[in-house]
Design an enzyme around this catalytic site. Structure first.
Site, PDB file in Angstrom:
ATOM      1  N   GLY A 172      79.574  76.947  22.888  1.00  0.00           N
ATOM      2  CA  GLY A 172      78.329  77.678  22.682  1.00  0.00           C
ATOM      3  C   GLY A 172      77.429  77.517  23.893  1.00  0.00           C
ATOM      4  N   GLY A 173      76.138  77.634  23.643  1.00  0.00           N
ATOM      5  CA  GLY A 173      75.165  77.530  24.740  1.00  0.00           C
ATOM      6  C   GLY A 173      75.181  76.175  25.420  1.00  0.00           C
ATOM      7  N   GLY A 407      83.773  90.902  59.894  1.00  0.00           N
ATOM      8  CA  GLY A 407      82.695  90.315  59.107  1.00  0.00           C
ATOM      9  C   GLY A 407      82.991  88.869  58.768  1.00  0.00           C
ATOM     10  N   ALA A 408      84.269  88.573  58.580  1.00  0.00           N
ATOM     11  CA  ALA A 408      84.637  87.200  58.219  1.00  0.00           C
ATOM     12  C   ALA A 408      84.317  86.234  59.366  1.00  0.00           C
ATOM     13  CB  ALA A 408      86.117  87.136  57.860  1.00  0.00           C
TER      14      ALA A 408
HETATM   15  C1  HXC Z   1      76.320  68.812  12.927  1.00  0.00           C
HETATM   16  C2  HXC Z   1      78.504  68.372  13.385  1.00  0.00           C
HETATM   17  C3  HXC Z   1      78.547  69.436  14.308  1.00  0.00           C
HETATM   18  C4  HXC Z   1      77.354  70.171  14.523  1.00  0.00           C
HETATM   19  C5  HXC Z   1      80.480  68.513  14.265  1.00  0.00           C
HETATM   20  N1  HXC Z   1      79.724  67.855  13.379  1.00  0.00           N
HETATM   21  N2  HXC Z   1      79.780  69.486  14.825  1.00  0.00           N
HETATM   22  N3  HXC Z   1      77.402  68.073  12.692  1.00  0.00           N
HETATM   23  N4  HXC Z   1      76.268  69.822  13.799  1.00  0.00           N
HETATM   24  N5  HXC Z   1      77.292  71.166  15.374  1.00  0.00           N
HETATM   25  C6  HXC Z   1      80.120  66.700  12.600  1.00  0.00           C
HETATM   26  C7  HXC Z   1      81.135  67.008  11.500  1.00  0.00           C
HETATM   27  O1  HXC Z   1      80.482  67.436  10.345  1.00  0.00           O
HETATM   28  C8  HXC Z   1      81.797  65.650  11.303  1.00  0.00           C
HETATM   29  O2  HXC Z   1      80.942  64.831  10.575  1.00  0.00           O
HETATM   30  C9  HXC Z   1      81.821  65.097  12.728  1.00  0.00           C
HETATM   31  O3  HXC Z   1      80.804  65.796  13.421  1.00  0.00           O
HETATM   32  C10 HXC Z   1      83.124  65.297  13.428  1.00  0.00           C
HETATM   33  O4  HXC Z   1      83.482  66.673  13.318  1.00  0.00           O
HETATM   34  P1  HXC Z   1      84.950  67.120  12.846  1.00  0.00           P
HETATM   35  O5  HXC Z   1      84.865  68.567  12.557  1.00  0.00           O
HETATM   36  O6  HXC Z   1      85.442  66.207  11.799  1.00  0.00           O
HETATM   37  O7  HXC Z   1      85.769  66.847  14.190  1.00  0.00           O
HETATM   38  P2  HXC Z   1      86.932  67.697  14.833  1.00  0.00           P
HETATM   39  O8  HXC Z   1      87.939  68.053  13.802  1.00  0.00           O
HETATM   40  O9  HXC Z   1      87.370  66.936  16.032  1.00  0.00           O
HETATM   41  O10 HXC Z   1      86.242  69.069  15.299  1.00  0.00           O
HETATM   42  C11 HXC Z   1      85.261  69.048  16.290  1.00  0.00           C
HETATM   43  C12 HXC Z   1      84.605  70.428  16.417  1.00  0.00           C
HETATM   44  C13 HXC Z   1      84.101  70.899  15.030  1.00  0.00           C
HETATM   45  C14 HXC Z   1      85.661  71.417  16.945  1.00  0.00           C
HETATM   46  C15 HXC Z   1      83.493  70.311  17.442  1.00  0.00           C
HETATM   47  O11 HXC Z   1      83.341  69.847  14.431  1.00  0.00           O
HETATM   48  C16 HXC Z   1      83.249  72.108  15.101  1.00  0.00           C
HETATM   49  O12 HXC Z   1      83.750  73.244  15.220  1.00  0.00           O
HETATM   50  N6  HXC Z   1      81.912  71.932  15.017  1.00  0.00           N
HETATM   51  C17 HXC Z   1      80.977  73.010  15.066  1.00  0.00           C
HETATM   52  C18 HXC Z   1      80.881  73.553  16.438  1.00  0.00           C
HETATM   53  C19 HXC Z   1      79.822  74.618  16.572  1.00  0.00           C
HETATM   54  O13 HXC Z   1      80.021  75.748  16.127  1.00  0.00           O
HETATM   55  N7  HXC Z   1      78.672  74.205  17.090  1.00  0.00           N
HETATM   56  C20 HXC Z   1      77.577  75.092  17.287  1.00  0.00           C
HETATM   57  C21 HXC Z   1      77.849  75.785  18.622  1.00  0.00           C
HETATM   58  S1  HXC Z   1      76.545  76.860  19.033  1.00  0.00           S
HETATM   59  P3  HXC Z   1      81.473  63.599   9.737  1.00  0.00           P
HETATM   60  O14 HXC Z   1      80.276  63.081   9.007  1.00  0.00           O
HETATM   61  O15 HXC Z   1      82.531  64.130   8.812  1.00  0.00           O
HETATM   62  O16 HXC Z   1      82.020  62.607  10.697  1.00  0.00           O
HETATM   63  C22 HXC Z   1      75.535  75.874  19.909  1.00  0.00           C
HETATM   64  C23 HXC Z   1      74.326  76.577  20.355  1.00  0.00           C
HETATM   65  C24 HXC Z   1      73.737  75.900  21.533  1.00  0.00           C
HETATM   66  O17 HXC Z   1      75.758  74.763  20.138  1.00  0.00           O
HETATM   67  C25 HXC Z   1      72.714  76.823  22.095  1.00  0.00           C
HETATM   68  C26 HXC Z   1      72.086  76.300  23.329  1.00  0.00           C
HETATM   69  C27 HXC Z   1      71.177  77.295  23.914  1.00  0.00           C
END
Ligand code: HXC
Length: 520
Positions: A172-173, A407-408
């Site tokens: 993501g971001g 140019g290079a």
């Molecule tokens: C809160 C989160 C989290 C999140 C993971 N966890 N991502 N909690 N917010 N974004 C937590 C899970 O609930 C879990 O908690 C622990 O972290 C480990 O995650 P798992 O899923 O068990 O691990 P894994 O199987 O290794 O998968 C990792 C992962 C997956 C691929 C990163 O967790 C995932 O897809 N997370 C969401 C990713 C996402 O969509 N993020 C938002 C992106 S957009 P427990 O308690 O069970 O240990 C973004 C916008 C930014 O970030 C913008 C900036 C401008």
């Protein structure tokens, strides 16, 4: 135990608990994935015993979705400072064992604190990223946290070196913070960077792709160029970051540290006198030239797998850190294309921002042509490299080994782009283009009008010779002062080092302005 002792014991216990992050089970899961924890990474990175941790007791302030019952001291990121080879650095390492290293508002505050301190105290910032992205339970607060970090990345750019290690998910971001930093390292098979993951890609555009294919280390190091380094494992990755820092100054007001060497500054290398093939269309390996002229043959390459027609990286010359930019005749004949121009421009600008002299080795037949390049804006991208060399005020020493066309020629740190000392080997040919192309343009009509094919061939050969005699050497350029001297290849190390010594106190300005308008 008196009250004071009880209080001390409480502190010791609380610290021990904080150091466990998300708990033993999650630490075990992290290890099973072939990953270290945040604290293990910091221990590998910093000099032993040098780490001073800040904000160990910070907790998030979120109350939604049961978060009021889920508190961990430190809140998913370990921050502080320490030393690498005795030099101060600031560091933050996201802790995947605490809510997947996801970014809360308080986590961003911790990160911003070390970034602010790094800028104030003039030391590099190293971020070790391993995070599920914005903490979903916090909503807009988490997004605001990213915004705060990005703004600091921008303000710190060109002030202190910023280095990102991607040691797990970065999606993501969240990817934009590493993208704003100076160097990004990824680890094969355990880290990935993308704006949207495979599942979303499949549902939106129907493309099936794995995480590794979409945003793994190999992909970003070779295809997108987002990663400057792809390490086999975390140990190798962290060792790479440490080595990188050894070439860099602490900030934009300082010079990089000298590295003493036993390699004689005036060492000659006879092999260089016969490295250029007789046939101008035959390649040779520019790495051999680079390794021959730098201290101890030690060249630290940046972006090794990306745009391999140009080589960029750091080395030392008589102990002084330099940035090397070199065309690679063994890849696409060393022609400049979009990716090579972008790669080299970013490197040149980094070196200029951080007072690292530039040594440029030229063997370039021109820019790559065709619709692919034109539609991809080779004009604007080539201009980036032109701009980068032209604005750079650090010492600039250029050596033309063979071709330097059109140019290079101008782009590759020529005299008119404020090149300080421009040398050429006797094998150099500096011209608008090669003899074949030139004769084809100038004498097309004569050759077409020739009575026989033999007559046309005679005209071609005669005019090629005339053109070669005039331009297929460095003397035209030397007569006009466009290069400062023609040097024997074997002496290149000595001549470049002597040039750098002369330029050590160089001062040059650019006109005052709010900021430039680099052709992005
Ligand atoms: C809160 C989160 C989290 C999140 C993971 N966890 N991502 N909690 N917010 N974004 C937590 C899970 O609930 C879990 O908690 C622990 O972290 C480990 O995650 P798992 O899923 O068990 O691990 P894994 O199987 O290794 O998968 C990792 C992962 C997956 C691929 C990163 O967790 C995932 O897809 N997370 C969401 C990713 C996402 O969509 N993020 C938002 C992106 S957009 P427990 O308690 O069970 O240990 C973004 C916008 C930014 O970030 C913008 C900036 C401008």
């Amino acid at each position: 135990m008196n009250i004071q002792q009880e209080n001390i014991q409480k502190l010791v216990d609380r610290r021990a608990k904080a150091r466990l992050g998300g708990g033993e089970k999650r630490v075990e899961a992290q290890h099973q994935k072939g990953k270290f924890t945040a604290r293990e990474r910091i221990a590998l990175l910093l000099d032993e015993g040098s780490f001073e941790e800040y904000d160990m007791f910070v907790q998030h302030r979120c109350t939604h979705f049961g978060m009021d019952k889920q508190h961990y001291d430190g809140d998913g990121v370990v921050t502080g400072c320490g030393t690498i080879d005795g030099r101060l650095v600031y560091v933050f390492a996201q802790d995947f064992t605490v809510t997947g290293g996801s970014l809360s508002k308080t986590m961003s505050e911790k990160i911003c604190k070390v970034m602010d301190m790094a800028v104030r105290n003039g030391a590099p910032v190293i971020g070790l990223n391993d995070s599920g992205g914005a903490r979903i339970q916090e909503g807009i607060d988490a997004l605001a946290g990213y915004g705060e970090i990005f703004e600091r990345n921008i303000l710190a750019s060109g002030v202190v070196p910023q280095i990102s290690g991607i040691l797990g998910p970065c999606a993501g971001g969240a990817v934009y913070s590493p993208a704003l930093t100076d160097f990004t390292l990824m680890v094969k098979n355990t880290s990935y960077m993308f704006l949207t993951g495979p599942a979303v890609v499949k549902s939106v555009i129907g493309e099936e792709v794995t995480q590794e294919e979409l945003g793994g280390a190999t992909v970003h190091a070779s295809k997108s160029g987002v990663a400057h380094f792809a390490a086999e494992n975390e140990e190798e990755g962290i060792a790479t970051l440490k080595k990188l820092l050894s070439f860099l100054p602490q900030n934009n007001r300082e010079e990089a540290p000298l590295r003493p060497t036993a390699d004689p500054y005036n060492r000659v290398d006879d092999a260089l006198n016969s490295i250029i093939p007789d046939n101008p269309n035959k390649p040779y390996d520019m790495y051999a030239v680079i390794r021959s002229i730098v201290d101890d043959g030690d060249f630290f390459e940046v972006h090794r797998a990306y745009a391999r027609n140009i080589i960029v990286g750091f080395a030392h010359m008589n102990g002084r850190s330099v940035g090397v930019v070199a065309n690679q005749p063994a890849m696409l004949a060393g022609a400049l294309d979009i990716n090579a121009s972008r790669k080299a421009a970013r490197f040149v600008r980094f070196c200029d921002a951080f007072n690292i002299p530039l040594v440029t080795l030229v063997d370039v037949p021109g820019f790559l042509c065709g619709t692919h390049q034109e539609y991809g804006a080779i004009i604007a991208n080539g201009a980036k490299l032109l701009y980068a060399f032209g604005e750079a005020t650090v010492p600039k020493v250029t050596v033309t080994l063979r071709k330097s066309y059109g140019g290079a020629h101008i782009v590759m740190s020529c005299k008119q782009l404020r090149g300080d000392l421009n040398y050429a080997w006797p094998s150099a040919n500096i011209a608008v283009m090669g003899a074949d192309g030139a004769v084809g343009v100038l004498y097309a009509k004569d050759m077409k009008a020739a009575a026989t094919p033999e007559e046309a061939a005679r005209i071609r050969e005669e005019k090629k010779k005339e053109y070669d005699d005039l331009f297929n050497n460095p003397y035209q350029a030397a007569q006009k002062g466009y290069i400062d001297d023609i040097i024997e290849p074997r002496n290149t190390r000595f001549r470049v080092i002597r040039a750098l010594e002369q330029l050590a106190a160089k001062q040059q300005e650019v006109p005052a302005k709010k900021h430039d308008n680099l052709p992005l």
